[in-house]
Design a protein around this motif. Structure first.
Motif, PDB file in Angstrom:
ATOM      1  N   ASP A 179     -10.501  20.461 -18.902  1.00  0.00           N
ATOM      2  CA  ASP A 179      -9.982  20.569 -17.553  1.00  0.00           C
ATOM      3  C   ASP A 179      -9.501  19.295 -16.818  1.00  0.00           C
ATOM      4  OD1 ASP A 179     -10.939  23.058 -16.932  1.00  0.00           O
ATOM      5  OD2 ASP A 179     -13.023  22.313 -16.939  1.00  0.00           O
ATOM      6  N   THR A 180      -9.388  18.186 -18.015  1.00  0.00           N
ATOM      7  CA  THR A 180      -8.603  16.921 -17.442  1.00  0.00           C
ATOM      8  C   THR A 180      -7.552  17.084 -17.974  1.00  0.00           C
ATOM      9  OG1 THR A 180     -10.942  15.737 -17.640  1.00  0.00           O
ATOM     10  CG2 THR A 180      -9.055  14.413 -17.505  1.00  0.00           C
ATOM     11  N   LEU A 181      -6.064  16.895 -17.117  1.00  0.00           N
ATOM     12  CA  LEU A 181      -5.001  17.237 -17.639  1.00  0.00           C
ATOM     13  C   LEU A 181      -4.447  15.767 -17.951  1.00  0.00           C
ATOM     14  CD1 LEU A 181      -3.952  20.040 -15.288  1.00  0.00           C
ATOM     15  CD2 LEU A 181      -5.195  20.150 -17.527  1.00  0.00           C
ATOM     16  N   SER A 182      -4.582  14.939 -17.319  1.00  0.00           N
ATOM     17  CA  SER A 182      -4.008  13.427 -17.595  1.00  0.00           C
ATOM     18  C   SER A 182      -4.990  12.234 -17.876  1.00  0.00           C
ATOM     19  CB  SER A 182      -3.408  13.000 -16.204  1.00  0.00           C
ATOM     20  OG  SER A 182      -2.321  13.729 -15.804  1.00  0.00           O
ATOM     21  N   TYR A 183      -4.518  11.468 -18.784  1.00  0.00           N
ATOM     22  CA  TYR A 183      -5.383  10.483 -19.546  1.00  0.00           C
ATOM     23  C   TYR A 183      -4.503   9.089 -19.592  1.00  0.00           C
ATOM     24  CZ  TYR A 183      -8.554  13.983 -21.117  1.00  0.00           C
ATOM     25  OH  TYR A 183      -9.361  15.392 -21.287  1.00  0.00           O
ATOM     26  N   VAL A 184      -5.076   8.156 -19.123  1.00  0.00           N
ATOM     27  CA  VAL A 184      -4.539   6.636 -19.539  1.00  0.00           C
ATOM     28  C   VAL A 184      -5.297   6.078 -20.579  1.00  0.00           C
ATOM     29  CG1 VAL A 184      -3.790   4.381 -18.521  1.00  0.00           C
ATOM     30  CG2 VAL A 184      -3.766   6.715 -17.170  1.00  0.00           C
ATOM     31  N   ILE A 185      -4.736   5.820 -21.644  1.00  0.00           N
ATOM     32  CA  ILE A 185      -5.274   5.272 -22.701  1.00  0.00           C
ATOM     33  C   ILE A 185      -4.933   3.578 -23.185  1.00  0.00           C
ATOM     34  CG2 ILE A 185      -5.971   5.484 -25.152  1.00  0.00           C
ATOM     35  CD1 ILE A 185      -5.227   8.769 -24.712  1.00  0.00           C
ATOM     36  N   PHE A 186      -5.717   2.905 -23.118  1.00  0.00           N
ATOM     37  CA  PHE A 186      -5.319   1.524 -23.625  1.00  0.00           C
ATOM     38  C   PHE A 186      -6.015   1.221 -24.905  1.00  0.00           C
ATOM     39  CE2 PHE A 186      -6.092   1.636 -18.850  1.00  0.00           C
ATOM     40  CZ  PHE A 186      -4.966   0.805 -18.682  1.00  0.00           C
ATOM     41  N   PHE A 187      -4.809   0.625 -25.791  1.00  0.00           N
ATOM     42  CA  PHE A 187      -5.127  -0.064 -27.079  1.00  0.00           C
ATOM     43  C   PHE A 187      -5.271  -1.474 -27.078  1.00  0.00           C
ATOM     44  CE2 PHE A 187      -3.508   4.297 -27.604  1.00  0.00           C
ATOM     45  CZ  PHE A 187      -4.099   5.065 -28.447  1.00  0.00           C
ATOM     46  N   GLU A 188      -6.235  -1.965 -27.875  1.00  0.00           N
ATOM     47  CA  GLU A 188      -6.107  -3.524 -28.083  1.00  0.00           C
ATOM     48  C   GLU A 188      -5.481  -4.014 -28.948  1.00  0.00           C
ATOM     49  OE1 GLU A 188     -10.415  -4.645 -28.582  1.00  0.00           O
ATOM     50  OE2 GLU A 188     -10.979  -3.051 -26.864  1.00  0.00           O
ATOM     51  N   GLU A 189      -4.828  -3.485 -29.825  1.00  0.00           N
ATOM     52  CA  GLU A 189      -4.047  -3.803 -30.911  1.00  0.00           C
ATOM     53  C   GLU A 189      -2.533  -3.053 -30.718  1.00  0.00           C
ATOM     54  OE1 GLU A 189      -5.556  -3.718 -34.735  1.00  0.00           O
ATOM     55  OE2 GLU A 189      -7.515  -4.429 -34.248  1.00  0.00           O
ATOM     56  N   LYS A 190      -1.675  -3.701 -31.318  1.00  0.00           N
ATOM     57  CA  LYS A 190      -0.100  -2.967 -31.204  1.00  0.00           C
ATOM     58  C   LYS A 190      -0.395  -1.993 -32.035  1.00  0.00           C
ATOM     59  CE  LYS A 190       4.492  -3.844 -31.763  1.00  0.00           C
ATOM     60  NZ  LYS A 190       5.636  -4.721 -32.178  1.00  0.00           N
ATOM     61  N   LEU A 191       0.376  -0.677 -31.922  1.00  0.00           N
ATOM     62  CA  LEU A 191       0.061   0.313 -33.059  1.00  0.00           C
ATOM     63  C   LEU A 191       1.513   0.718 -33.345  1.00  0.00           C
ATOM     64  CD1 LEU A 191      -2.021   2.754 -31.100  1.00  0.00           C
ATOM     65  CD2 LEU A 191      -2.788   1.354 -32.962  1.00  0.00           C
ATOM     66  N   GLU A 192       1.721   0.834 -34.851  1.00  0.00           N
ATOM     67  CA  GLU A 192       2.901   1.289 -35.161  1.00  0.00           C
ATOM     68  C   GLU A 192       3.168   2.600 -35.040  1.00  0.00           C
ATOM     69  OE1 GLU A 192       5.410  -0.640 -36.536  1.00  0.00           O
ATOM     70  OE2 GLU A 192       4.291  -2.667 -36.310  1.00  0.00           O
ATOM     71  N   LYS A 193       2.072   3.604 -35.257  1.00  0.00           N
ATOM     72  CA  LYS A 193       2.193   4.993 -35.312  1.00  0.00           C
ATOM     73  C   LYS A 193       0.902   5.450 -34.578  1.00  0.00           C
ATOM     74  CE  LYS A 193       2.812   8.630 -38.340  1.00  0.00           C
ATOM     75  NZ  LYS A 193       3.170   9.304 -39.680  1.00  0.00           N
TER      76      LYS A 193
END
Length: 195
Positions: A179-193
């Motif tokens: 039922d949750t349609l939007s998420y804000v996700i934070f990453f601590e490291e830089k991701l390549e993929k």
């Protein structure tokens, strides 16, 4: 007369007391007439004083025994297994069927146990989405009847557009709820993929 009447008593009396009913040579005549199924003829001959004869003819029709069987031998929806008719002992017999949304019509087939019975409602029926009530009625000759009621549930198109499962490999603590349609996700490291 009804088929149950096996005999009748007939009484006749002449208007003129000097006239005679030839069958018994009197002006009054009472007798029993046994009846067979169908037409039964009774003739009374009346002779007046002057010798003229008048013939009275009665036709008594004894009806055949009326069929009392309002049961069905078989009941089915074309393309589906026949219904089991042996389990219910009520005047209104109930049956259920679920059909897919693609079934917009169904054809009901019904055969009476007696060939003298009349079946009404065994035809093609248009289905609405959801619950549909279809009554098939079997009438016996004597006017008695049995109703076979079929509740047909036509499925609706699915409105389920939910994702069942969502995972992010780099974010193991991610919690998904449909039922949750939007998420804000934070990453601590830089991701390549992102998978």
């Amino acid at each position: 007369v009804n088929w149950e009447i096996q005999a009748v008593t007939i009484y006749a009396k002449t208007q003129n007391s000097n006239s005679l009913i030839i069958q018994n040579k009197k002006n009054e005549y009472e007798f029993r007439k046994d009846l067979s199924i169908g037409n039964n003829q009774v003739v009374l001959n009346v002779e007046a004083e002057d010798g003229t004869i008048l013939n009275y003819s009665l036709i008594i029709v004894r009806q055949t025994k009326l069929n009392t069987d309002s049961s069905l031998l078989s009941l089915e929806i074309e393309g589906y297994d026949p219904f089991d008719l042996s389990e219910q002992e009520t005047e209104i017999k109930l049956f259920n069927l679920i059909v897919p949304y693609s079934e917009t019509t169904i054809r009901v087939k019904a055969n009476p146990t007696s060939e003298k019975s009349l079946v009404v409602g065994a035809t093609t029926h248009t289905l609405n989405v959801g619950l549909n009530q279809i009554d098939i009625t079997c009438f016996a000759e004597d006017g008695s009847y049995t109703i076979y009621r079929i509740y047909v549930f036509r499925d609706a198109l699915s409105s389920n557009n939910y994702i069942e499962r969502l995972e992010i490999s780099a974010k193991e603590d991610f919690v998904f709820h449909k039922d949750t349609l939007s998420y804000v996700i934070f990453f601590e490291e830089k991701l390549e993929k992102l998978n």
